[in-house]
Design an enzyme around this catalytic site. Structure first.
Site, PDB file in Angstrom:
ATOM      1  N   ALA A  59       0.817  -1.217   0.000  1.00 41.21           N
ATOM      2  CA  ALA A  59       0.000   0.000   0.000  1.00 41.21           C
ATOM      3  C   ALA A  59       0.851   1.268   0.000  1.00 41.21           C
ATOM      4  CB  ALA A  59      -0.928  -0.010   1.206  1.00 41.21           C
ATOM      5  N   ILE A  85      -3.364  -4.113   7.373  1.00 39.49           N
ATOM      6  CA  ILE A  85      -3.939  -4.791   8.542  1.00 39.49           C
ATOM      7  C   ILE A  85      -3.064  -4.493   9.754  1.00 39.49           C
ATOM      8  CG2 ILE A  85      -4.619  -7.026   9.498  1.00 39.49           C
ATOM      9  CD1 ILE A  85      -4.992  -8.022   6.596  1.00 39.49           C
ATOM     10  N   HIS A  91       3.748   0.131  12.341  1.00 37.54           N
ATOM     11  CA  HIS A  91       3.971   0.208  10.907  1.00 37.54           C
ATOM     12  C   HIS A  91       2.660   0.558  10.192  1.00 37.54           C
ATOM     13  CE1 HIS A  91       6.811  -0.596   7.742  1.00 37.54           C
ATOM     14  NE2 HIS A  91       5.994  -1.386   7.108  1.00 37.54           N
TER      15      HIS A  91
END
Ligand code: INI
Length: 158
Positions: A59, A85, A91
């Site tokens: 992403a 997720i 992160h």
């Protein structure tokens, strides 16, 4: 007095050109988002020849790829698909934040709709729910939003 209302529909964007930019990370979820997006476009009359899929590693890389695709191939809209997720790591915040912010910039800079079909969720279960099970398919929703925005922008100023 009649007030003029300008609103998109899912018909006018059928002959437009769409770029789908996909992050491969969490691909088991993202491939379902992609299937949902392709299915939604096809069922609204968009020919496969009008759709190109571009794949980025994750992403975080989606905005740059979307920017380059927009600048070099001039699609009528970009549909960004991915899955970030949380999984208990900070992160997440950086990846999800940069992806959303970057895609907003790409949209305004290129002057085209960039649909945000990037899941930002706490768990794998939530990701599965949003990629074709009980909470629908966010890839299909993003594709419909792109389709609607293309039709809407065609009408602005008419
Ligand atoms: N990329 C994702 O698309 N989803 C994630 O959940 C994710 N997490 O959690 O790490 C992720 N990381 C990779 C990132 O997008 C970049 O590809 C990587 O940092 C290299 O620049």
């Amino acid at each position: 007095m009649t007030v003029k209302v300008v609103e998109g529909d899912f018909l006018q964007g059928a002959s437009a050109k769409y770029a789908i930019v996909v992050g491969r990370f969490n691909s088991f979820v993202v491939e379902s988002l992609l299937e949902g997006a392709l299915d939604a476009l096809r069922r609204h009359g968009v020919a496969e020849s009008q759709i190109t899929v571009y794949r980025a590693p994750g992403a975080f890389e989606i905005p740059l790829l979307a920017q380059q695709v927009a600048a070099r191939t001039k699609p009528d809209a970009v549909i960004a698909l991915g899955a970030v997720i949380r999984g208990g790591t900070p992160h997440f915040e950086y990846v999800a934040g940069e992806c959303a912010k970057g895609l907003g910039q790409v949209s305004l800079q290129a002057g085209i709709p960039v649909a945000f079909g990037v899941l930002t969720v706490d768990s794998i279960e939530q990701a599965i729910e949003r990629s074709g099970t009980k909470a629908g398919n966010k890839g299909a929703e993003a594709a419909l939003s792109a389709l609607e925005m293309v039709g809407l922008l065609q009408q602005v100023g008419e």
